[in-house]
Design a protein around this motif. Structure first.
Motif, PDB file in Angstrom:
ATOM      1  N   PRO A  74       0.813  -1.223   0.000  1.00 25.91           N
ATOM      2  CA  PRO A  74       0.000   0.000   0.000  1.00 25.91           C
ATOM      3  C   PRO A  74       0.842   1.268   0.000  1.00 25.91           C
ATOM      4  O   PRO A  74       0.370   2.319  -0.430  1.00 25.91           O
ATOM      5  N   ASP A  75       2.071   1.167   0.436  1.00 32.63           N
ATOM      6  CA  ASP A  75       2.890   2.367   0.491  1.00 32.63           C
ATOM      7  C   ASP A  75       3.755   2.548  -0.751  1.00 32.63           C
ATOM      8  O   ASP A  75       4.595   3.444  -0.797  1.00 32.63           O
ATOM      9  N   ALA A  76       3.565   1.714  -1.737  1.00 31.10           N
ATOM     10  CA  ALA A  76       4.396   1.793  -2.946  1.00 31.10           C
ATOM     11  C   ALA A  76       4.283   3.184  -3.563  1.00 31.10           C
ATOM     12  O   ALA A  76       3.200   3.758  -3.652  1.00 31.10           O
ATOM     13  N   LYS A  77       5.421   3.705  -3.958  1.00 29.82           N
ATOM     14  CA  LYS A  77       5.419   5.022  -4.586  1.00 29.82           C
ATOM     15  C   LYS A  77       5.598   4.831  -6.083  1.00 29.82           C
ATOM     16  O   LYS A  77       6.675   4.475  -6.554  1.00 29.82           O
ATOM     17  N   ILE A  78       4.511   5.057  -6.783  1.00 34.03           N
ATOM     18  CA  ILE A  78       4.550   4.835  -8.232  1.00 34.03           C
ATOM     19  C   ILE A  78       4.250   6.153  -8.937  1.00 34.03           C
ATOM     20  O   ILE A  78       3.281   6.841  -8.606  1.00 34.03           O
ATOM     21  N   GLY A  97      -3.835   4.146  -7.428  1.00 35.27           N
ATOM     22  CA  GLY A  97      -2.798   4.181  -6.401  1.00 35.27           C
ATOM     23  C   GLY A  97      -1.497   4.832  -6.815  1.00 35.27           C
ATOM     24  O   GLY A  97      -0.561   4.896  -6.027  1.00 35.27           O
ATOM     25  N   ALA A  98      -1.416   5.304  -8.065  1.00 32.68           N
ATOM     26  CA  ALA A  98      -0.194   6.013  -8.463  1.00 32.68           C
ATOM     27  C   ALA A  98      -0.134   7.333  -7.696  1.00 32.68           C
ATOM     28  O   ALA A  98      -1.163   7.942  -7.413  1.00 32.68           O
ATOM     29  N   LYS A  99       1.084   7.752  -7.353  1.00 34.04           N
ATOM     30  CA  LYS A  99       1.200   8.942  -6.535  1.00 34.04           C
ATOM     31  C   LYS A  99       1.223  10.223  -7.366  1.00 34.04           C
ATOM     32  O   LYS A  99       0.817  11.283  -6.912  1.00 34.04           O
ATOM     33  N   ASP A 100       1.760  10.124  -8.545  1.00 34.07           N
ATOM     34  CA  ASP A 100       1.841  11.326  -9.374  1.00 34.07           C
ATOM     35  C   ASP A 100       2.050  10.892 -10.813  1.00 34.07           C
ATOM     36  O   ASP A 100       2.129   9.698 -11.104  1.00 34.07           O
ATOM     37  N   VAL A 118       7.646  13.037  -4.659  1.00 34.81           N
ATOM     38  CA  VAL A 118       6.977  11.812  -4.224  1.00 34.81           C
ATOM     39  C   VAL A 118       7.757  11.129  -3.113  1.00 34.81           C
ATOM     40  O   VAL A 118       7.189  10.622  -2.151  1.00 34.81           O
ATOM     41  N   THR A 119       9.083  11.128  -3.240  1.00 32.24           N
ATOM     42  CA  THR A 119       9.864  10.464  -2.204  1.00 32.24           C
ATOM     43  C   THR A 119      10.078  11.377  -1.012  1.00 32.24           C
ATOM     44  O   THR A 119      10.631  10.970  -0.006  1.00 32.24           O
TER      45      THR A 119
END
Lengths: 121, 734
Positions: A74-78, A97-100, A118-119
């Motif tokens: 769930p915390d994957a940064k995509i 679920g993509a962050k940006d 993102v990071t």
């Protein structure tokens, strides 16, 4: 140590471009994936801090891959790296679920900025 | 970016080829959606790559192609020949652009023209759709969503000049009644009203999605009751660099700002409290009164939609139990490890050539060292020399395989070419390709294209009959051309066969006599197969009428010359009425060959082993003289003899007790070459002769021997052409 990135794109050209830009900016390339299937597998394998994800790819598209990765992590940064004219797909990716996202053709500093945001670095 | 250029070129060409293939497939089977999907994907990838490289013409054009494909995908237009041709035109133009990256601008006009054509087609398709009174399910694909073409759609929001955006908000004129109700409601509840002004970075693409992300982030902390520009325009990306949101709720302003700034391509965020200049106090009182009956203040439409859209997204799944996740991860890792290594590496061809050259030099020197080693007669040395020989031989074959490429590279362009030719000639032709995976040396692949083009053009132009004629003959109206390749020993055989009208030997006989290519007496000696092969003679053209395609005065001799330049042969098998069958035999490689070394006079010559049938010793009494030519009878076959020395003008035929004879063959010609001595076989590296002496008939090139001596390599094909040969009689042994 730089953040580890998994690059996902079906064109070798894009992967190389991204790799170069990211490496120049202190990211470490954990690996590359040519399609969604590989991205999912390699995410588990490499546990990268960050994934860049193309949307249109053979075998498995980026959106499916995002869903599968986020389901397990769930915390994957995509960050989606998509071509122009894929508005609805990008929104779907964000909702999956993509962050940006960034749009190809991208400017090197833009992608770096997006990934840094993102990071959180 | 220049460093990526080669990779871009290589990949772009792959995509274009894939598009060509799939377009042909799609035309054949319009119902198969997978072709369209593939074409779309190729176009899409190409667009992205070209955009990144800054090749705007290519990305622009591929974008239009994508739009066209998209409407096909949506079923708004059906697959038609005309449209496939339009797509082909686009592929061709992109090919041109890719091939001329430095002078792309010259094609600007053609690109614009073609884009217009595509747009016109789309337009027409939409109109006919409307006539059918079936409104398209989705709005036709238009450009306004796309940053790249945004300047085409009139944008009402001139940067920095839009009064709505830059002037302070006047509640009365900015908000409608519903929104005012919302504001009052918020005030009554003691919530804050916040104005967020967001500037995107210049050149941001997909601005609508950017705005969507901002809205999404904001909605987590408050309710957006108003956007400037209005939501529909925001959703279409119809704004310049900035937009504003009016939010009610209890968010931390700093928190709001941070979360928006965390989104990529946000230039600047301004978060301020909105000081509402609500006029009379009584309004507030009225608002308070309204609050007493909340049902009477319905939510405004637009924000409601937004809410629905934003909350649609699934919440991240609950985190997984570690105990379950870990074994799974391990399992995946196991299957992945075999796939981690990339299968191919792209290498510059120049580097490969250098490698092959170096290996060539190594082979030459190995031969030399082996010779020296023999002289020393040392057992230990001999052992390690044997080892050296084995390894270098392996190295050589390994390096040669690096140069091997599938003949597909050449074949790939033919389906398209045959299609166009057939349409041009009003013929119906199907091209069947097999064995395209057959590999041969890159240098040969590069040169085999032209002769094949010639043969295929001939097949379409002269071979395949018009559909009516075919029906009359009881054939199917569609002609068939088979292009085939396969390995045969150290050769690759490439054949072009058609089921057309074939070649009439009688016609060839007449023409050959007419043009003085052969004498009547010679003709009478020839069988039908020899006669049809006369078409390879220079200056021979059977086409009755000069056509656009193959009647440019270039005959089949061009094919023959090209193939022979590659150390190959070409033959024709034809039967009148049932088609022609051209067979090209090509060597696998040109760089290193095995040759028989022979001595003639004071010179050593190399004869490529491929050209040699056998070596024999002939005694003087076996030699007869027919028409002043020396011949022998070899297994009941008359074999003309040539003294190599004499043929090369290096000396005269000298009487000996026994003559070593090398029986050579090129195509269907055979002859014996009398030499002074046979010296044995060896690998030789072919070095081409410099340009001013490279067209000597009989000589194919030169090589350097182990002892440093330069030796000429004989070109058997041209040698036989000029000398006494026996033709037309197939050897009875192989």
């Amino acid at each position: 140590m730089g953040k580890k990135v998994l690059i996902t794109d079906d064109t070798a050209f894009m992967r190389m471009t991204l790799r170069n830009v990211l490496e120049k900016n202190g990211y470490e390339i954990a690996g590359e994936a040519e399609d969604g299937q590989q991205a999912v597998e390699r995410y588990e394998q490499f546990k990268p801090d960050l994934v860049t994800m193309d949307i249109t790819m053979p075998n498995m598209d980026g959106i499916t891959a995002i869903k599968l990765i986020v389901e397990k992590n769930p915390d994957a940064k995509i960050v989606v790296v998509s071509a122009m004219g894929q508005k609805s797909l990008v929104i779907e990716a964000l909702n999956s679920g993509a962050k940006d996202f960034i749009v190809k053709p991208f400017q090197p500093d833009r992608i770096v900025e997006a990934l840094n945001k993102v990071t959180g670095s | 970016m220049e460093e990526y250029r080669d990779l871009f070129l290589a990949e772009a060409r792959e995509y274009l080829q894939s598009m060509t293939d799939r377009l042909l497939d799609m035309e054949k089977d319009p119902s198969a959606m997978e072709h369209l999907t593939e074409i779309f994907r190729s176009a899409h990838s190409l667009k992205g790559m070209a955009g990144t490289m800054g090749y705007e013409l290519i990305s622009g054009l591929t974008h239009k192609v994508e739009t066209l494909l998209d409407s096909l995908r949506g079923g708004q237009i059906g697959v038609e020949t005309e449209m496939v041709s339009l797509l082909f035109e686009a592929v061709d133009l992109v090919y041109l652009l890719v091939d001329n990256l430095d002078s792309q601008a010259e094609y600007g006009e053609s690109v614009a023209e073609l884009e217009q054509k595509i747009l016109a087609w789309l337009d027409r398709a939409q109109k006919s759709e409307r006539i059918n009174s079936k409104p398209p399910l989705q709005p036709p694909p238009v450009e306004q969503n796309d940053g790249a073409v945004k300047d085409k759609s009139p944008d009402p929001y001139q940067k920095g000049q839009d009064p709505q955006l830059c002037e302070p908000i006047d509640v009365d004129t900015t908000f409608n009644e519903y929104e005012k109700e919302m504001l009052k409601d918020a005030i009554v509840k003691g919530e804050s009203i916040i104005l967020i002004h967001v500037w995107l970075q210049e050149g941001s693409l997909l601005k609508s999605v950017r705005a969507y992300m901002v809205c999404k982030a904001v909605e987590e902390q408050g309710d957006i009751i108003k956007t400037l520009p209005p939501m529909p325009e925001l959703e279409e990306g119809q704004f310049e660099q900035d937009f504003r949101l009016v939010v009610v709720g209890r968010p931390e302003q700093e928190e709001l700002r941070r979360s928006i700034e965390g989104i990529a391509e946000i230039e600047k965020v301004q978060v301020t409290s909105l000081e509402l200049e609500l006029e009379p106090q009584s309004e507030l009182a009225a608002a308070a009164a309204v609050v007493a009956q909340p049902e009477e203040a319905p939510l405004p439409e637009a924000p409601h939609d937004l809410n629905a859209q934003i909350w649609e997204q699934p919440h991240p799944a609950a985190s997984m139990d570690n105990g379950v996740a870990i074994p799974q991860a391990n399992k995946v890792e196991g299957t992945v490890s075999t796939r981690v290594l990339e299968k191919t590496v792209r290498v510059e061809t120049a580097k490969l050539d250098t490698l092959v050259n170096l290996v060539g030099e190594l082979i030459i020197n190995r031969t030399r060292v082996l010779e020296l080693g023999k002289r020393l007669d040392d057992e230990l040395l001999e052992g390690s020399l044997e080892q050296l020989e084995r390894i270098t031989t392996d190295l050589q074959s390994a390096v040669m395989t690096l140069r091997m490429v599938p003949i597909k590279q050449v074949f790939d362009r033919f389906p398209r070419m045959v299609r166009d030719l057939a349409i041009d000639k009003n013929k119906d032709v199907e091209l069947v390709i097999s064995g395209e995976e057959t590999e041969l040396d890159r240098t040969i692949v590069n040169q085999v294209g032209d002769p094949l083009v010639h043969l295929l053009r001939n097949a379409v132009d002269h071979g395949i009959e018009m559909p009516e004629e075919r029906i009359r003959k009881g054939k199917s109206p569609a002609g068939c051309i088979v292009l085939e390749a396969h390995h045969e020993g150290s050769h690759v055989v490439v054949s072009v066969s058609d089921d057309g009208k074939g070649i009439d030997p009688e016609l060839i006989r007449q023409k050959a006599l007419e043009k003085g290519i052969v004498s009547k007496a010679e003709l009478e000696m020839m069988d039908a197969s020899t006669v049809v092969n006369l078409i390879f003679h220079s200056g021979f053209s059977t086409s009755q009428t000069v056509t656009d395609i193959s009647g440019r005065g270039v005959g089949m001799d061009v094919v023959k010359t090209a193939v022979e330049a590659l150390n190959g042969t070409v033959e024709l098998k034809s039967e009148k009425g049932s088609g022609s069958h051209f067979v090209m035999r090509l060597p696998l490689t040109l760089a290193i060959i095995r040759a028989l070394m022979v001595k003639a006079g004071n010179e050593i010559y190399a004869i490529p082993i491929e050209a040699i049938r056998e070596n024999i010793y002939v005694e003087p009494h076996e030699i007869r003289t027919v028409n002043q030519d020396r011949v022998i009878t070899l297994r009941e076959e008359v074999l003309p003899l040539n003294s190599l020395n004499e043929r090369l003008g290096m000396g005269t035929f000298e009487q000996q007790e026994v003559y070593p004879v090398v029986v050579v063959r090129a195509g269907n010609k055979k002859a014996g070459l009398i030499v002074d001595d046979l010296l044995g076989q060896q690998e030789i590296v072919i070095k081409s002769l410099s340009s001013f002496i490279n067209n000597i008939r009989g000589i194919a090139g030169a090589t350097v021997l182990g002892d440093g001596r330069v030796t000429l390599i004989l070109d058997v094909a041209t040698l036989l052409e000029d000398g006494r040969v026996s033709i037309g009689k197939k050897s009875t042994h192989h």
